[in-house]
Design an enzyme around this catalytic site. Structure first.
Site, mmCIF file in Angstrom:
data_model
loop_
_atom_site.group_PDB
_atom_site.id
_atom_site.type_symbol
_atom_site.label_atom_id
_atom_site.label_comp_id
_atom_site.label_asym_id
_atom_site.label_seq_id
_atom_site.Cartn_x
_atom_site.Cartn_y
_atom_site.Cartn_z
ATOM 1 N N THR A 107 0.801 -1.232 0.000
ATOM 2 C CA THR A 107 0.000 0.000 0.000
ATOM 3 C C THR A 107 0.842 1.294 0.000
ATOM 4 O OG1 THR A 107 -0.189 -0.135 2.401
ATOM 5 C CG2 THR A 107 -2.011 -1.056 1.122
ATOM 6 N N THR B 171 -8.808 -0.271 -5.086
ATOM 7 C CA THR B 171 -8.609 1.139 -4.755
ATOM 8 C C THR B 171 -9.203 2.108 -5.775
ATOM 9 O OG1 THR B 171 -6.834 2.799 -4.538
ATOM 10 C CG2 THR B 171 -6.340 0.915 -5.893
ATOM 11 N N TYR C 272 1.292 1.904 -8.117
ATOM 12 C CA TYR C 272 0.374 1.279 -7.148
ATOM 13 C C TYR C 272 -0.970 0.978 -7.819
ATOM 14 C CZ TYR C 272 -3.032 1.111 -3.312
ATOM 15 O OH TYR C 272 -4.054 0.754 -2.474
ATOM 16 N N LYS D 157 -2.634 -2.698 -8.584
ATOM 17 C CA LYS D 157 -3.939 -3.051 -7.991
ATOM 18 C C LYS D 157 -4.931 -3.416 -9.097
ATOM 19 C CE LYS D 157 -5.168 -2.933 -4.256
ATOM 20 N NZ LYS D 157 -5.163 -4.011 -3.219
ATOM 21 N N TRP E 240 -8.975 6.314 0.537
ATOM 22 C CA TRP E 240 -8.534 7.173 1.649
ATOM 23 C C TRP E 240 -8.823 6.488 3.009
ATOM 24 C CZ3 TRP E 240 -9.427 13.111 0.745
ATOM 25 C CH2 TRP E 240 -9.059 13.455 -0.549
HETATM 26 N N1 LIG Z 1 -4.762 2.579 2.856
HETATM 27 C C1 LIG Z 1 -5.510 3.231 1.954
HETATM 28 O O1 LIG Z 1 -5.666 4.458 1.984
HETATM 29 C C2 LIG Z 1 -6.231 2.445 0.884
HETATM 30 C C3 LIG Z 1 -6.972 3.146 -0.081
HETATM 31 C C4 LIG Z 1 -7.664 2.420 -1.049
HETATM 32 C C5 LIG Z 1 -7.611 1.037 -1.050
HETATM 33 N N2 LIG Z 1 -6.864 0.385 -0.120
HETATM 34 C C6 LIG Z 1 -6.803 -1.076 -0.177
HETATM 35 O O2 LIG Z 1 -7.402 -1.580 1.008
HETATM 36 C C7 LIG Z 1 -6.795 -2.817 1.367
HETATM 37 C C8 LIG Z 1 -6.376 -2.779 2.816
HETATM 38 O O3 LIG Z 1 -5.490 -1.685 2.987
HETATM 39 P P1 LIG Z 1 -4.899 -1.304 4.413
HETATM 40 O O4 LIG Z 1 -4.897 0.167 4.504
HETATM 41 O O5 LIG Z 1 -5.546 -2.134 5.474
HETATM 42 O O6 LIG Z 1 -3.407 -1.792 4.203
HETATM 43 P P2 LIG Z 1 -2.222 -1.937 5.263
HETATM 44 O O7 LIG Z 1 -2.614 -1.348 6.566
HETATM 45 O O8 LIG Z 1 -0.997 -1.437 4.569
HETATM 46 O O9 LIG Z 1 -2.144 -3.512 5.445
HETATM 47 C C9 LIG Z 1 -1.724 -4.348 4.431
HETATM 48 C C10 LIG Z 1 -1.261 -5.620 5.108
HETATM 49 O O10 LIG Z 1 -0.834 -6.516 4.078
HETATM 50 C C11 LIG Z 1 0.285 -7.213 4.574
HETATM 51 N N3 LIG Z 1 1.077 -7.776 3.492
HETATM 52 C C12 LIG Z 1 1.906 -7.135 2.649
HETATM 53 N N4 LIG Z 1 2.492 -8.027 1.823
HETATM 54 C C13 LIG Z 1 2.017 -9.238 2.159
HETATM 55 C C14 LIG Z 1 2.238 -10.551 1.689
HETATM 56 N N5 LIG Z 1 3.100 -10.788 0.702
HETATM 57 N N6 LIG Z 1 1.574 -11.589 2.265
HETATM 58 C C15 LIG Z 1 0.706 -11.357 3.282
HETATM 59 N N7 LIG Z 1 0.470 -10.147 3.801
HETATM 60 C C16 LIG Z 1 1.110 -9.100 3.232
HETATM 61 C C17 LIG Z 1 1.052 -6.167 5.339
HETATM 62 O O11 LIG Z 1 1.939 -6.826 6.203
HETATM 63 P P3 LIG Z 1 3.255 -6.068 6.742
HETATM 64 O O12 LIG Z 1 2.739 -5.161 7.798
HETATM 65 O O13 LIG Z 1 4.096 -7.177 7.223
HETATM 66 O O14 LIG Z 1 3.833 -5.331 5.569
HETATM 67 C C18 LIG Z 1 -0.067 -5.425 6.042
HETATM 68 O O15 LIG Z 1 -0.345 -5.986 7.309
HETATM 69 C C19 LIG Z 1 -5.660 -3.009 0.366
HETATM 70 O O16 LIG Z 1 -6.091 -3.857 -0.666
HETATM 71 C C20 LIG Z 1 -5.410 -1.633 -0.178
HETATM 72 O O17 LIG Z 1 -4.847 -1.652 -1.478
HETATM 73 C C21 LIG Z 1 -6.194 1.053 0.864
#
Ligand SMILES: NC(=O)c1ccc[n+]([C@@H]2O[C@H](COP(=O)([O-])OP(=O)(O)OC[C@H]3O[C@@H](n4cnc5c(N)ncnc54)[C@H](OP(=O)(O)O)[C@@H]3O)[C@@H](O)[C@H]2O)c1
Length: 303
Positions: A71, A110, A134, A138, A159
């Site tokens: 992310t 996203t 990114y 995605k 967001w």
């Molecule tokens: N954050 C945003 O603003 C946002 C916006 C739009 C969409 N999204 C989408 O929403 C979803 C959830 O986002 P989030 O904000 O909860 O993300 P996050 O807090 O960054 O969490 C992502 C998790 O994925 C884990 N991860 C990374 N690589 C991995 C792998 N190879 N195998 C297993 N786990 C892995 C990470 O582990 P580590 O901690 O060990 O790295 C982390 O715990 C994602 O699909 C993201 O693209 C997020």
């Protein structure tokens, strides 16, 4: 291990959405409803097809929720291969193995799959055109899920903030303690979304899948109501943080343009998602004011 009709397997369990799914699955109205197998990266690295095959075969869940992702939007410009491995290849791994074992997959994507050139909210059918690595990775993940597994749900959100991990709200609180003045971009418009809200909607879909013949597979937009700029979002954070005495004073905020705040990754100027399809599916209460989520998060951080 034998198959259980209520076992739900969660990947990326330590991220913002992953933690909120765990919390919600333990709440009074849901506890004992599922057997949640919550796996962080050290339990299941989804980039390994072998691990995905081994773990899914062992647990035989009723549904898989993939909350794992790469992310770091700006870092992805420097290491697009790493982002691609997690966001695209690993999503394909999950879709392939779920397809082989007959398990539905809930996947998250996203608003950054769009280029932001619209002036009205994006619905699920509108053409995608990501601006950065990114968003491209995605989008490739979405396409792999659609290609390899018909029983999928893809939720595009935007967001994301929560009491966990790194996010805009926590960054604002930290900067607000360090500085008296902050300049915040005011010409990017989007919808903040509380990860707890995403978790709740995902679990409502899991209930639907578990309880009856489910036919609503496909892509849904899922974001908070109403659209704002990052500047407006920051103002809301500081107003509430001061009100509940999480911060003594709010810093002085100055609106600036994207051009005044260059970042490695270009971001869409307008990435407002249209929640209508989700509302039609689950009802009008699926759309939540993100300000309520913000209050929840700030109160949790204060206590
Ligand atoms: N954050 C945003 O603003 C946002 C916006 C739009 C969409 N999204 C989408 O929403 C979803 C959830 O986002 P989030 O904000 O909860 O993300 P996050 O807090 O960054 O969490 C992502 C998790 O994925 C884990 N991860 C990374 N690589 C991995 C792998 N190879 N195998 C297993 N786990 C892995 C990470 O582990 P580590 O901690 O060990 O790295 C982390 O715990 C994602 O699909 C993201 O693209 C997020």
């Amino acid at each position: 291990m034998s198959a259980s009709p209520n076992r739900v397997l969660l990947t990326g369990a330590n991220g913002q959405v992953g933690r909120c799914v765990q919390d919600r699955a333990k709440m009074a109205d849901r506890v004992n409803r599922y057997e949640l197998v919550a796996l962080g990266r050290s339990d299941l690295d989804i980039t390994s097809l072998t691990q995905v095959e081994e773990v899914l075969s062992r647990f035989q869940p009723r549904v898989v929720i993939n909350a794992a992702a790469y992310t770091a939007v700006d870092r992805a410009e420097q290491e697009p291969e790493s982002a691609y491995m997690v966001n695209a290849e690993a999503s394909k791994n999950l879709a392939l193995v779920c397809g082989k074992l007959g398990i539905p997959l809930v996947h998250i994507s996203t608003d950054y799959v769009f280029d932001g050139s619209n002036s009205t909210p994006y619905d699920e059918e509108m053409p995608t055109s990501p601006l950065g690595a990114y968003g491209r990775t995605k989008l490739a993940g979405e396409e792999a899920v659609r290609e390899h597994l018909s029983q999928h749900l893809i939720f595009r959100t935007s967001w994301v903030f929560s009491e966990y991990g790194n996010n805009f709200v926590k960054t604002m609180l930290r900067l607000g303690q360090e500085r008296d003045q902050l300049s915040i971009v005011s010409d990017q418009i989007g919808c903040p979304t509380y990860a707890g809200h995403i978790a709740e909607i995902i679990l409502r879909f899991v209930d639907e899948i578990n309880e009856k013949e489910f036919s609503g597979w496909g892509t849904y937009h899922l974001c908070g109501d109403k659209a704002v700029s990052w500047f407006d979002f920051a103002q809301a954070v500081f107003t509430k943080a001061v009100e509940i005495t999480l911060l003594a004073d709010a810093p002085e905020l100055t609106p600036i343009s994207t051009a005044d705040y260059p970042t490695p990754a270009a971001r869409p100027a307008f990435s407002v998602l249209d929640n209508k399809k989700l509302q039609d599916m689950l009802g009008s209460d699926t759309v939540r004011d993100w300000r309520a989520g913000l209050s929840t998060v700030l109160e949790k951080l204060a206590s």
